[in-house]
Design a protein around this motif. Structure first.
Motif, mmCIF file in Angstrom:
data_model
loop_
_atom_site.group_PDB
_atom_site.id
_atom_site.type_symbol
_atom_site.label_atom_id
_atom_site.label_comp_id
_atom_site.label_asym_id
_atom_site.label_seq_id
_atom_site.Cartn_x
_atom_site.Cartn_y
_atom_site.Cartn_z
ATOM 1 N N MET A 344 0.799 -1.278 -0.169
ATOM 2 C CA MET A 344 -0.144 0.014 0.348
ATOM 3 C C MET A 344 0.669 1.654 0.244
ATOM 4 N N LYS A 345 1.923 1.388 1.030
ATOM 5 C CA LYS A 345 3.138 2.542 0.896
ATOM 6 C C LYS A 345 3.408 2.882 -0.143
ATOM 7 N N LYS A 346 3.989 1.475 -1.329
ATOM 8 C CA LYS A 346 3.887 1.914 -3.303
ATOM 9 C C LYS A 346 2.911 2.591 -3.547
ATOM 10 N N ARG A 347 1.873 2.097 -3.441
ATOM 11 C CA ARG A 347 0.756 2.443 -4.150
ATOM 12 C C ARG A 347 0.576 4.083 -3.941
ATOM 13 N N ALA A 348 1.042 4.639 -2.527
ATOM 14 C CA ALA A 348 -0.005 5.625 -2.088
ATOM 15 C C ALA A 348 1.190 6.516 -2.554
ATOM 16 N N ALA A 349 2.896 6.110 -2.406
ATOM 17 C CA ALA A 349 3.781 7.272 -2.983
ATOM 18 C C ALA A 349 3.681 7.531 -4.303
ATOM 19 N N ALA A 384 -5.145 1.330 3.735
ATOM 20 C CA ALA A 384 -6.644 1.120 2.909
ATOM 21 C C ALA A 384 -7.360 1.563 2.297
ATOM 22 N N THR A 385 -7.982 2.772 3.619
ATOM 23 C CA THR A 385 -8.787 3.384 3.398
ATOM 24 C C THR A 385 -7.907 4.679 2.612
ATOM 25 N N VAL A 386 -6.643 5.095 2.379
ATOM 26 C CA VAL A 386 -6.189 6.056 1.725
ATOM 27 C C VAL A 386 -5.592 5.584 -0.030
ATOM 28 N N TRP A 470 -8.137 18.506 -18.189
ATOM 29 C CA TRP A 470 -6.961 18.349 -18.637
ATOM 30 C C TRP A 470 -6.282 17.993 -17.296
ATOM 31 N N SER A 471 -5.636 15.763 -17.162
ATOM 32 C CA SER A 471 -5.006 15.905 -16.499
ATOM 33 C C SER A 471 -3.893 15.435 -16.682
ATOM 34 N N ARG A 472 -2.699 15.560 -16.340
ATOM 35 C CA ARG A 472 -1.914 14.623 -16.324
ATOM 36 C C ARG A 472 -1.160 13.967 -15.453
ATOM 37 N N GLU A 473 -0.510 12.819 -14.954
ATOM 38 C CA GLU A 473 -0.468 11.950 -14.103
ATOM 39 C C GLU A 473 1.000 10.846 -14.450
ATOM 40 N N GLN A 474 1.170 10.267 -13.681
ATOM 41 C CA GLN A 474 2.805 9.797 -13.721
ATOM 42 C C GLN A 474 2.429 9.046 -12.408
ATOM 43 N N HIS A 475 2.524 7.314 -12.766
ATOM 44 C CA HIS A 475 2.523 6.492 -11.848
ATOM 45 C C HIS A 475 4.231 5.983 -12.080
ATOM 46 N N ALA A 476 5.234 5.505 -11.141
ATOM 47 C CA ALA A 476 6.307 4.807 -10.687
ATOM 48 C C ALA A 476 6.702 4.424 -9.830
#
Length: 542
Positions: A344-349, A384-386, A470-476
């Protein structure tokens, strides 16, 4: 050769006349694997009258004409809704004229309609309105006339898949979240053959309508450690925690769940054989959630896998060198909590490697709702809620009138052709009143059974039409061998442009020049059934 067909050239010394070539398929597979083969003669002898023939006892010209007839037939849709007529077509330039048999049936073989049309240029066969059939997966079975098929042995056929989706689709939000929770549970409870339908009945208090057969089947499958066992064990454990003390709870079912959970394999490094997939992002958190809940339920239980060889002692020494853990259940709970928090911390960050998956977000929600609602560890429940908030935020941001029309880190063919069959559609309908309920109920039922309630701002983001977004996201992030079976950095840069009339989504410059796996790279969404995208290489079966 995973997913991409493998080409194998070889040299053979051919003699004059007929030459027999034997081809044997040999392999071990975790999932269902269709096999196909093509044989091509190449190089010098191609121009010398050689050809590939198949041995058959069937009359060859008749067989060829039937196969040409079946291959020429087509539908104009994949998903049929309510007033739609299910019409089978033949093209205007089809050259033959012959009578065949066509059946509308389920994949399991239950027949709902049958016709004996004469197939010719431009002909059609109307098999009725969609609303006259139960919702679900169907196929058109094309075969020779019944007498020729069964009595004369001309046993060739062709199947064309389709889906009937009669649930009402909402493009505009309605009602309150509490009202939609009840609606979602009632819709799921009326569906057949899924343990989450039965879980919905129990949540509603419909004990008198409870059916045991779905539980028996799925527990038998889990005991065989079939793939996706984690999807269902987490629901069984959650059911037992929530309702196990109810006097209406069947004692036999409790005993079955107890036995199933105590003999399960909770991670890939445990002893024992299995056909389960552990390493993908969605499976990871599901296995961790199962382990947390099982450890809570059976703190003093004896888990059979831990008693094999010296596994428990070795792992306890590795993870807790200062103090030995006394009980198997306590060991599982602590391990599950540790790994669930890491996930979960990986997905939060850094977000999701399976970003915006309209398939696997359902399974992430399945795991996270159980942890948010039932984990006794406050940090696990709060985190988990986050992550649920984060998932629903990106779903709302990248949805258009209930269609999760984003790019997807993982998806499958049936869920790309519109919003009605997406695994996240029921979740969207529950959260902000847009979308439709369908047979994919794992996420919506687990969400409706939990005490999680989306913040008002998330409901507004998902359910509103803004003048322009207009949105931009980065997942890494960084992959780890112990859980991802791979190492190294990964990243995805995505953009979304949305107006009240359409939505455009793209994964920018994603792995150029490399083969894809299950990624969906761009999409234009104009409406519930109006989507545009490309796939390269194309799916030849379509």
């Amino acid at each position: 050769h995973h997913q991409i067909p493998k080409s194998v050239p070889f040299t053979a010394a051919l003699k004059s006349g007929k030459n027999q070539i034997l081809v044997r398929f040999e392999g071990v597979a975790v999932r269902e694997c269709p096999y196909a083969m093509a044989l091509q003669i190449r190089e010098a002898i191609v121009g010398e009258g050689w050809q590939v023939t198949l041995p058959t006892s069937l009359r060859l010209p008749r067989r060829q004409h039937l196969m040409q007839c079946f291959e020429a037939a087509y539908l104009t849709k994949d998903v049929y809704h309510f007033e739609d007529d299910i019409i089978l077509h033949w093209p205007a330039d089809y050259p033959h004229r012959m009578q065949i048999t066509v059946r509308l049936q389920t994949p399991a073989g239950r027949i709902y309609a049958e016709g004996t049309p004469t197939a010719e240029a431009g002909s059609q066969l109307n098999l009725g309105k969609a609303y006259t059939r139960p919702e679900g997966a169907y196929e058109l079975l094309l075969m020779p006339p019944v007498e020729e098929y069964y009595e004369k042995g001309m046993k060739i056929s062709h199947r064309i898949p389709l889906t009937i989706s009669n649930s009402k689709y909402a493009e505009v939000g309605y009602g309150t979240y509490a009202e939609r929770r009840q609606e979602a549970l009632k819709d799921a409870a009326r569906r057949q053959g899924n343990i989450y339908s039965e879980i919905a009945k129990i949540e509603l208090g419909w004990w008198d309508l409870l059916k045991m057969e779905p539980f028996d089947k799925i527990i038998a499958s889990i005991n065989q450690r079939a793939d996706c066992s984690d999807f269902y064990l987490v629901g069984l454990l959650g059911l037992l925690i929530r309702h196990g003390d109810d006097p209406n709870f069947p004692p036999d079912l409790r005993a079955q769940i107890d036995d199933c959970a105590l003999n399960f394999k909770y991670w890939m490094d445990e002893p024992g054989n299995d056909a389960m997939c552990f390493w993908s992002e969605n499976h990871q958190i599901l296995f961790h959630a199962c382990e947390v809940l099982a450890g809570q339920l059976y703190p003093d239980g004896v888990f059979s896998n831990l008693t094999q060889s010296n596994y428990w002692q070795e792992q306890t020494a590795i993870r807790n060198p200062q103090s030995a853990i006394r009980n198997h259940g306590e060991w599982h709970r602590q391990k599950g909590e540790q790994w669930a928090l890491g996930w979960m911390k990986k997905r939060a960050a850094g977000g999701f490697r399976e970003w915006d998956s309209n398939v696997y977000f359902e399974h992430d929600v399945l795991a996270l709702t159980h942890l948010a609602d039932l984990a006794v560890n406050d940090e696990v429940a709060e985190m988990a809620t986050v992550i649920l908030d984060k998932i629903f935020y990106t779903m709302g941001l990248n949805s258009f009138k209930g269609v999760f029309g984003s790019t997807h880190g993982r998806s499958y063919t049936p869920y790309l052709k519109g919003g009605r069959q997406e695994l996240t559609s029921g979740i969207s309908r529950l959260l902000w009143g847009q979308g439709c309920y369908n047979d994919h109920i794992l996420g919506s039922v687990s969400l409706a059974c939990s005490n999680y309630e989306p913040p008002a701002i998330l409901q507004q983001i998902g359910g509103s039409l803004f003048e322009e977004v207009w949105s931009r996201e980065q997942h890494a992030g960084v992959m780890e061998q112990r859980c991802d079976l791979a190492e190294g950095e990964w990243s995805i840069n995505k953009v979304t442009y949305k107006t009240p009339d359409f939505m455009l989504c793209s994964a920018q410059d994603y792995s150029p020049g490399k083969p894809g796996y299950q990624q969906h790279i761009w999409q234009a969404t104009l409406g519930t059934d109006a989507v545009v995208f490309t796939s390269h290489p194309p799916c030849v079966s379509e």
